[in-house]
Design a protein around this motif. Structure first.
Motif, PDB file in Angstrom:
ATOM      1  N   GLN A 181      18.207  64.042 -11.164  1.00 44.44           N
ATOM      2  CA  GLN A 181      19.155  62.959 -11.401  1.00 44.44           C
ATOM      3  C   GLN A 181      18.578  61.649 -10.871  1.00 44.44           C
ATOM      4  O   GLN A 181      18.228  61.546  -9.700  1.00 44.44           O
ATOM      5  CB  GLN A 181      20.496  63.251 -10.708  1.00 44.44           C
ATOM      6  CG  GLN A 181      21.517  62.145 -10.866  1.00 44.44           C
ATOM      7  CD  GLN A 181      22.757  62.367 -10.010  1.00 44.44           C
ATOM      8  OE1 GLN A 181      22.781  63.274  -9.169  1.00 44.44           O
ATOM      9  NE2 GLN A 181      23.771  61.551 -10.216  1.00 44.44           N
ATOM     10  N   THR A 182      18.492  60.651 -11.730  1.00 45.20           N
ATOM     11  CA  THR A 182      18.083  59.321 -11.290  1.00 45.20           C
ATOM     12  C   THR A 182      19.232  58.677 -10.533  1.00 45.20           C
ATOM     13  O   THR A 182      20.335  58.559 -11.054  1.00 45.20           O
ATOM     14  CB  THR A 182      17.685  58.448 -12.485  1.00 45.20           C
ATOM     15  OG1 THR A 182      16.541  59.026 -13.124  1.00 45.20           O
ATOM     16  CG2 THR A 182      17.347  57.036 -12.037  1.00 45.20           C
ATOM     17  N   VAL A 183      18.971  58.245  -9.287  1.00 47.07           N
ATOM     18  CA  VAL A 183      20.041  57.676  -8.456  1.00 47.07           C
ATOM     19  C   VAL A 183      19.858  56.183  -8.200  1.00 47.07           C
ATOM     20  O   VAL A 183      20.820  55.487  -7.866  1.00 47.07           O
ATOM     21  CB  VAL A 183      20.178  58.441  -7.121  1.00 47.07           C
ATOM     22  CG1 VAL A 183      20.659  59.865  -7.374  1.00 47.07           C
ATOM     23  CG2 VAL A 183      18.873  58.445  -6.338  1.00 47.07           C
ATOM     24  N   VAL A 184      18.618  55.669  -8.329  1.00 50.94           N
ATOM     25  CA  VAL A 184      18.365  54.237  -8.196  1.00 50.94           C
ATOM     26  C   VAL A 184      17.367  53.841  -9.277  1.00 50.94           C
ATOM     27  O   VAL A 184      16.403  54.567  -9.540  1.00 50.94           O
ATOM     28  CB  VAL A 184      17.798  53.877  -6.804  1.00 50.94           C
ATOM     29  CG1 VAL A 184      17.460  52.381  -6.737  1.00 50.94           C
ATOM     30  CG2 VAL A 184      18.779  54.228  -5.700  1.00 50.94           C
ATOM     31  N   THR A 185      17.591  52.693  -9.904  1.00 51.06           N
ATOM     32  CA  THR A 185      16.674  52.177 -10.919  1.00 51.06           C
ATOM     33  C   THR A 185      16.173  50.787 -10.510  1.00 51.06           C
ATOM     34  O   THR A 185      16.627  50.210  -9.529  1.00 51.06           O
ATOM     35  CB  THR A 185      17.359  52.090 -12.293  1.00 51.06           C
ATOM     36  OG1 THR A 185      18.478  51.185 -12.199  1.00 51.06           O
ATOM     37  CG2 THR A 185      17.857  53.457 -12.749  1.00 51.06           C
ATOM     38  N   ASP A 186      15.237  50.277 -11.290  1.00 54.98           N
ATOM     39  CA  ASP A 186      14.736  48.901 -11.156  1.00 54.98           C
ATOM     40  C   ASP A 186      14.045  48.629  -9.815  1.00 54.98           C
ATOM     41  O   ASP A 186      14.109  47.508  -9.307  1.00 54.98           O
ATOM     42  CB  ASP A 186      15.855  47.885 -11.385  1.00 54.98           C
ATOM     43  CG  ASP A 186      16.467  48.013 -12.778  1.00 54.98           C
ATOM     44  OD1 ASP A 186      15.692  48.178 -13.736  1.00 54.98           O
ATOM     45  OD2 ASP A 186      17.701  47.966 -12.890  1.00 54.98           O
ATOM     46  N   LEU A 187      13.390  49.631  -9.254  1.00 54.33           N
ATOM     47  CA  LEU A 187      12.541  49.402  -8.091  1.00 54.33           C
ATOM     48  C   LEU A 187      11.259  48.705  -8.536  1.00 54.33           C
ATOM     49  O   LEU A 187      10.844  48.821  -9.694  1.00 54.33           O
ATOM     50  CB  LEU A 187      12.218  50.728  -7.402  1.00 54.33           C
ATOM     51  CG  LEU A 187      13.410  51.494  -6.823  1.00 54.33           C
ATOM     52  CD1 LEU A 187      12.988  52.907  -6.412  1.00 54.33           C
ATOM     53  CD2 LEU A 187      14.011  50.750  -5.633  1.00 54.33           C
ATOM     54  N   ASP A 227       9.476  52.431 -18.369  1.00 53.35           N
ATOM     55  CA  ASP A 227      10.569  52.289 -19.319  1.00 53.35           C
ATOM     56  C   ASP A 227      11.590  51.319 -18.738  1.00 53.35           C
ATOM     57  O   ASP A 227      11.357  50.702 -17.700  1.00 53.35           O
ATOM     58  CB  ASP A 227      11.181  53.646 -19.679  1.00 53.35           C
ATOM     59  CG  ASP A 227      11.887  54.329 -18.515  1.00 53.35           C
ATOM     60  OD1 ASP A 227      12.291  53.642 -17.552  1.00 53.35           O
ATOM     61  OD2 ASP A 227      12.055  55.564 -18.563  1.00 53.35           O
ATOM     62  N   SER A 228      12.732  51.201 -19.378  1.00 48.33           N
ATOM     63  CA  SER A 228      13.703  50.170 -19.011  1.00 48.33           C
ATOM     64  C   SER A 228      14.329  50.393 -17.640  1.00 48.33           C
ATOM     65  O   SER A 228      14.876  49.456 -17.058  1.00 48.33           O
ATOM     66  CB  SER A 228      14.814  50.103 -20.064  1.00 48.33           C
ATOM     67  OG  SER A 228      15.493  51.354 -20.158  1.00 48.33           O
ATOM     68  N   GLU A 229      14.257  51.614 -17.089  1.00 49.65           N
ATOM     69  CA  GLU A 229      14.876  51.907 -15.797  1.00 49.65           C
ATOM     70  C   GLU A 229      13.870  51.973 -14.658  1.00 49.65           C
ATOM     71  O   GLU A 229      14.255  52.121 -13.499  1.00 49.65           O
ATOM     72  CB  GLU A 229      15.658  53.224 -15.863  1.00 49.65           C
ATOM     73  CG  GLU A 229      16.894  53.177 -16.740  1.00 49.65           C
ATOM     74  CD  GLU A 229      17.762  54.417 -16.564  1.00 49.65           C
ATOM     75  OE1 GLU A 229      17.200  55.493 -16.269  1.00 49.65           O
ATOM     76  OE2 GLU A 229      18.983  54.295 -16.696  1.00 49.65           O
ATOM     77  N   ASP A 230      12.597  51.881 -14.964  1.00 52.53           N
ATOM     78  CA  ASP A 230      11.589  52.030 -13.914  1.00 52.53           C
ATOM     79  C   ASP A 230      11.517  50.806 -13.025  1.00 52.53           C
ATOM     80  O   ASP A 230      11.844  49.703 -13.436  1.00 52.53           O
ATOM     81  CB  ASP A 230      10.225  52.286 -14.531  1.00 52.53           C
ATOM     82  CG  ASP A 230      10.009  53.746 -14.886  1.00 52.53           C
ATOM     83  OD1 ASP A 230      10.652  54.592 -14.245  1.00 52.53           O
ATOM     84  OD2 ASP A 230       9.221  54.034 -15.809  1.00 52.53           O
ATOM     85  N   ASP A 231      11.092  51.054 -11.761  1.00 50.76           N
ATOM     86  CA  ASP A 231      10.828  52.357 -11.179  1.00 50.76           C
ATOM     87  C   ASP A 231      12.111  52.987 -10.653  1.00 50.76           C
ATOM     88  O   ASP A 231      13.115  52.296 -10.430  1.00 50.76           O
ATOM     89  CB  ASP A 231       9.782  52.262 -10.073  1.00 50.76           C
ATOM     90  CG  ASP A 231       8.369  52.333 -10.642  1.00 50.76           C
ATOM     91  OD1 ASP A 231       8.118  53.242 -11.449  1.00 50.76           O
ATOM     92  OD2 ASP A 231       7.520  51.514 -10.264  1.00 50.76           O
ATOM     93  N   GLN A 232      12.096  54.290 -10.375  1.00 49.90           N
ATOM     94  CA  GLN A 232      13.291  55.028 -10.066  1.00 49.90           C
ATOM     95  C   GLN A 232      13.165  55.862  -8.784  1.00 49.90           C
ATOM     96  O   GLN A 232      12.071  56.299  -8.446  1.00 49.90           O
ATOM     97  CB  GLN A 232      13.629  56.000 -11.217  1.00 49.90           C
ATOM     98  CG  GLN A 232      13.710  55.380 -12.579  1.00 49.90           C
ATOM     99  CD  GLN A 232      13.858  56.427 -13.673  1.00 49.90           C
ATOM    100  OE1 GLN A 232      14.565  57.416 -13.495  1.00 49.90           O
ATOM    101  NE2 GLN A 232      13.180  56.221 -14.798  1.00 49.90           N
ATOM    102  N   LEU A 233      14.308  56.059  -8.135  1.00 56.44           N
ATOM    103  CA  LEU A 233      14.453  57.092  -7.115  1.00 56.44           C
ATOM    104  C   LEU A 233      15.180  58.240  -7.776  1.00 56.44           C
ATOM    105  O   LEU A 233      16.281  58.057  -8.320  1.00 56.44           O
ATOM    106  CB  LEU A 233      15.234  56.570  -5.916  1.00 56.44           C
ATOM    107  CG  LEU A 233      15.618  57.603  -4.837  1.00 56.44           C
ATOM    108  CD1 LEU A 233      14.383  58.137  -4.121  1.00 56.44           C
ATOM    109  CD2 LEU A 233      16.591  56.996  -3.822  1.00 56.44           C
TER     110      LEU A 233
END
Length: 349
Positions: free
Chosen positions: A36-42, A338-344
């Motif tokens: 599950q991606t919990v944080v985006t846009d790192l 992609d549009s959500e990277d980077d991610q936790l």
């Protein structure tokens, strides 16, 4: 009834497609809902830390993003006495909260800087306030740096000493030079002094002969493991002993030479570019950059497999309350974000 049947089939197909991802060959593959991606846009994240239900993630340009479940992430700048230089593989890299962080809000960080035309690295103590993180003291400076091979991992061992990995700074001979801080694993106290019982008198050096180590972890018995980038391939996982020579550049991969240590595991012709590492359920979990995977490896069997290969470049891994967390590293100029990277991302098996 015929139309109703068609509607049901279409609904079922839509539900299936929403739970699929594309493989490299374009064919659909089931998405594992354990992830599950919990944080985006790192922004080019490097290190994960956790304390009191809050995550802290260092980002190479000189910021730390914090996040608590149910809240929006907060990005905070890090103010240092010498400017953080983000170029190549440099920047704000390793980051470790000090014991008792909830009371004093202090941590240790590793960052790249430039002085008199030379790229260097330094280890500093920083403190968090309501607006930013601020440098409070210098633990160690003048660690050789370069556009690549800066090492950068910081961990605190079971002995309460600080362990730091350094790269060879693109000067291979420094890894074999016991007087140089490059190509080493360093060990120091929280006040910045070389640990008193280090293997070499009055030296920060704990082990040497490393190319570009970027991961450190201990098992329950207190044994130290390190991951290390090889030259294009032959990446390594080493069992670290104090004072030992791990061979670079004299030996590579499973080569042997008197007085030098051959790795516990090496990738042969495959390339992982391993970074952060942690023990999880008796296995080494390894962030793989070039390999674009979270790998798991049994130290006793040496038979690796990918835990996931669906997120691109992976920089660091951390275990929190029996869940595995990892950060992607697709925005560092080498990945395909992609549009959500980077991610936790959280893995809950």
């Amino acid at each position: 009834m015929k139309n109703a049947g068609i509607v049901i089939i279409l609904f079922w197909l839509a539900a299936c497609s929403s739970n699929q991802v594309q493989q490299d060959d374009g064919s659909p593959a089931s998405k594992d809902e354990s992830f599950q991606t919990v944080v985006t846009d790192l922004k080019s994240p490097w290190d994960i830390e956790y304390d009191q239900e809050r995550f802290y993630i260092s980002e190479r340009e000189g910021t730390i993003t914090s996040w608590t479940e149910g809240e929006e992430p907060v990005r905070t700048p890090v103010q240092t006495q010498k400017e953080i230089i983000q170029q190549g593989e440099g920047g704000l890299l390793g980051f470790k909260l000090l014991p008792g962080f909830k009371d004093h809000h202090r941590a240790v960080a590793y960052h790249t800087y430039e002085e008199e035309g030379s790229i260097m690295n330094r280890i500093i103590e920083i403190e968090r306030n309501s607006e930013q993180w601020e440098e409070t003291s210098v633990l160690l400076e003048d660690i050789p740096g370069a556009q690549f091979h800066n090492g950068g991992r910081i961990e605190i061992g079971p002995d309460d000493q600080i362990y730091v990995t350094t790269g060879d700074s693109l000067n291979e001979s420094l890894a074999q030079d016991p007087e140089s801080l490059a190509g080493k694993i360093l060990r120091l106290s929280t006040d910045g002094a070389a640990a008193e019982d280090n293997p070499f008198d009055s030296s920060y050096v704990y082990s040497y002969g490393h190319r570009n180590p970027q991961g450190l972890t201990w098992n329950e018995e207190g044994e130290l493991y390190a991951t290390e980038h090889g030259p294009d391939n032959h990446d390594e996982v080493n069992l670290i002993q104090p004072g030992q020579n791990y061979g670079w550049p004299e030996i590579v991969g499973d080569e042997e030479r008197d007085g030098m240590v051959t790795p516990l595991f090496e990738t042969g012709r495959n390339t992982w570019a391993p970074s952060g590492v942690v023990f999880y359920r008796d296995e080494l979990i390894i962030a793989s950059l070039r390999g674009e995977a979270v790998m798991k490896l049994s130290p006793s069997e040496g038979d690796p497999e990918a835990l996931t290969e669906q997120y691109g470049r992976i920089r660091d891994v951390e275990v929190v309350e029996d869940r595995l967390y990892f950060i992607t590293n697709n925005t560092d100029g080498r990945g395909s974000p992609d549009s959500e990277d980077d991610q936790l991302v959280r893995y809950s098996p």
